[in-house]
Design an enzyme around this catalytic site. Structure first.
Site, PDB file in Angstrom:
ATOM      1  N   ASP A  51     -58.211 -40.273  -2.436  1.00  0.00           N
ATOM      2  CA  ASP A  51     -56.855 -39.884  -2.825  1.00  0.00           C
ATOM      3  C   ASP A  51     -55.925 -39.836  -1.608  1.00  0.00           C
ATOM      4  OD1 ASP A  51     -57.892 -37.760  -1.509  1.00  0.00           O
ATOM      5  OD2 ASP A  51     -57.686 -36.318  -3.148  1.00  0.00           O
ATOM      6  N   GLU A  71     -66.633 -39.337  -4.908  1.00  0.00           N
ATOM      7  CA  GLU A  71     -65.441 -38.727  -5.512  1.00  0.00           C
ATOM      8  C   GLU A  71     -65.778 -37.365  -6.130  1.00  0.00           C
ATOM      9  OE1 GLU A  71     -62.575 -37.695  -5.273  1.00  0.00           O
ATOM     10  OE2 GLU A  71     -61.542 -39.596  -5.594  1.00  0.00           O
TER      11      GLU A  71
HETATM   12  O1  AHR Z   1     -65.010 -36.547  -2.898  1.00  0.00           O
HETATM   13  C1  AHR Z   1     -64.310 -35.941  -1.859  1.00  0.00           C
HETATM   14  C2  AHR Z   1     -62.844 -36.255  -1.885  1.00  0.00           C
HETATM   15  O2  AHR Z   1     -62.251 -35.574  -2.967  1.00  0.00           O
HETATM   16  C3  AHR Z   1     -62.409 -37.655  -2.117  1.00  0.00           C
HETATM   17  O3  AHR Z   1     -62.508 -38.520  -1.029  1.00  0.00           O
HETATM   18  C4  AHR Z   1     -60.979 -37.446  -2.489  1.00  0.00           C
HETATM   19  O4  AHR Z   1     -60.475 -38.484  -3.278  1.00  0.00           O
HETATM   20  C5  AHR Z   1     -60.989 -36.129  -3.220  1.00  0.00           C
HETATM   21  O5  AHR Z   1     -60.039 -35.244  -2.690  1.00  0.00           O
END
Ligand code: AHR
Length: 523
Positions: free
Chosen positions: A321, A244
């Protein structure tokens, strides 16, 4: 063996003994062990014997427990919205013939990938989240059920082909690591089908499908990662951990060359992530068709990520997300409770190799689905010309064995069952996986499969003998009088003088719509 055991702590010795007992009982080591037929244990039996049981086990290809006999996945067909579970044959491989029969003369998408563990953490089409999907109500799209034909265990089966806009999740799981609990995971994926969009992930993510901060995810990622400066010129994919707000190759925000999958792109790779969620995580990868595992990184977590704060949802083909700009192939994957032993990972890798992942059909130069082909013009002017992708447009141009690798790839097509009609075909670009030849305002160009009815039918063509007696001609499924035709170097769907478009002219029509289906330019 004994020297190794003496150097271990009691808990590790118990784990090692349990694993050895399991492996001997399973025929993976010891007298009589051999690839294929004698293997009695599958990945989740191996992890269970090592005290790191699976809490999720997903595959459209095979059972991941020796004794699992339930459904692998569910498909829904477009003709009547009926759903069907696809189960396993007696040897644990998917009964893909049941899918073919159920989806005959229509198209199907994968609507559910069953969790084979007792947790029932099934994956369904992801719905919304921070990034809304392109489907109804902001949902993502389901993958076309027959977009990724492969062989495994000697059977024709299907993988899950993710194009941008598609993704799966389970946001109400049980047993999956949360708040700093240790876990491990692997997925069998491909190093020939990827992009740099966020995020082709499999693993632990937020239950709200929203970015809730560093350490709230712990997922495998396979992509051409543009995130870290030193990797920006790297065209090959790498294996990463999406933790994340960071896709890490190691504990630093910089490129780790060991993460790049080098050499000839492998069609089937195994990728591995394990994380004790406090002090240590590790990334590994292997060729899923042969050999063992290579360690990419094993060490401390990135600054700001310890302890982890996983939330325990599971994602496939998207970011935490619901970012859904990614492409990739998924064949099988599991998540474990606990930090798996390397010996267990190695035994699972042997089992993956023994599963016999293979090319779609082994055919080339034919119209059979899975075959890789070239399309050669037959008009007298242009017999050295082939249909190729040029920056997204379909054109004809001369190609020879001395053309650049890129040019030869752009003139190579993979025959797929028709996206809108399985009696016809679609042409996937070898150099741009997930993109198909499609007509729009009569001109042919490349477009990502997006699951919509128009995209499917505009990308479906029906073959018949060549109109000039050579090769084949292909009419558009939704415009039966219009055939793929080259005209002044560009490629259209064109009728035989049936309208005022210049490319519909009768002159040379039968030659211009006839193409020789030949061997691929790019093997
Ligand atoms: O960490 C990269 C990405 O960043 C994740 O998968 C996403 O949740 C966010 O946009």
């Amino acid at each position: 063996m004994s020297a190794l055991l003496f150097s271990l702590r009691p808990k590790d010795i118990r784990t090692a003994l349990a694993l050895i007992v399991g492996l001997v009982a399973g025929g993976l080591i010891g007298p009589g062990a051999a690839h294929g037929a004698t293997i009695k244990q599958r990945p989740c039996d191996i992890y269970a014997a090592a005290n790191t049981p699976c809490v999720a086990a997903h595959s459209t290809v095979r059972s991941l427990y020796a004794k699992y006999a339930g459904p692998l996945y569910q498909v829904k067909r477009s003709s009547d919205n009926a759903a069907e579970n696809i189960g396993v044959l007696s040897d644990g491989y998917a009964n893909a013939a049941a899918q073919d029969a159920f989806c005959a003369n229509t198209s199907c998408i994968i609507t559910r990938i069953y969790d084979q563990s007792s947790r029932h953490n099934d994956l369904t089409i992801a719905g919304g989240g921070h990034y809304k999907g392109p489907g109804p109500g902001g949902a993502d799209l389901g993958a076309a059920a027959d977009a990724l034909p492969i062989t495994a265990g000697g059977h024709q089966v299907y993988g899950v082909s993710i194009s941008p806009g598609m993704g799966y999740h389970d946001i109400r799981t049980t047993g999956v690591a949360v708040n700093g609990e240790p876990e491990g995971m692997y997925m069998v994926s491909s190093a020939t089908h990827f992009n740099s969009g966020c995020c082709f992930d499999y693993g632990n993510a937020e239950t709200s499908s929203t970015d809730t901060g560093a350490g709230h995810m712990d997922a495998l990622n396979v992509s051409r990662d543009l995130e870290w400066p030193n990797c920006r010129n790297e065209a090959r994919p790498g294996v990463h951990a999406d933790l994340e707000n960071g896709i890490f190759h190691w504990d630093k925000r910089s490129c780790n060359p060991a993460a790049v999958i080098g050499g000839v792109p492998r069609p089937f790779i195994s990728t591995w992530l394990k994380n004790n969620s406090r002090t240590r995580f590790a990334l590994k990868w292997g060729d899923a068709q042969s050999g063992g595992l290579s360690t990419i990184y094993a060490g401390a977590l990135p600054r700001g990520y310890a302890p982890m704060r996983q939330e325990g949802a599971i994602i496939l083909g998207i970011g935490g997300d619901n970012s859904h700009a990614s492409a990739g192939s998924f064949f099988e994957g599991v998540m474990t409770s606990g930090f798996p032993a390397d010996s267990a990972d190695n035994a699972v890798q042997s089992d993956i190799v023994a599963a016999g992942y293979g090319a779609p059909t082994g055919l080339s130069g034919t119209m059979a689905p899975g075959s890789e082909i070239s399309l050669q013009a037959t008009t007298a002017c242009c017999t050295a010309d082939y249909v190729r992708n040029q920056n997204g447009a379909a054109v004809i141009a001369p190609i020879t064995a001395r053309s650049t690798a890129q040019d030869r790839r752009d003139a190579t097509w993979i025959v797929r069952r028709g996206l809108a009609d399985s009696a016809c075909v679609s042409f996937e670009a070898k150099g741009s996986p997930g993109d198909f030849l499609r007509h729009q305002n009569s001109a042919l160009h490349l477009q990502s499969f997006d699951g919509t009815a128009l995209n499917r039918s505009d990308a479906t063509f029906c073959a018949q003998p060549g109109k000039n007696g050579k090769g084949n001609s292909f009419h558009a499924l939704n415009y039966p009088t219009k055939y793929i035709r080259h005209f002044y170097g560009k490629v259209y769907v064109a009728g035989d003088g049936d309208s005022g478009n210049p490319w519909d002219t009768k002159a040379l029509w039968t030659d211009d719509v006839s193409f020789i289906v030949g061997p691929p330019w790019s093997p």
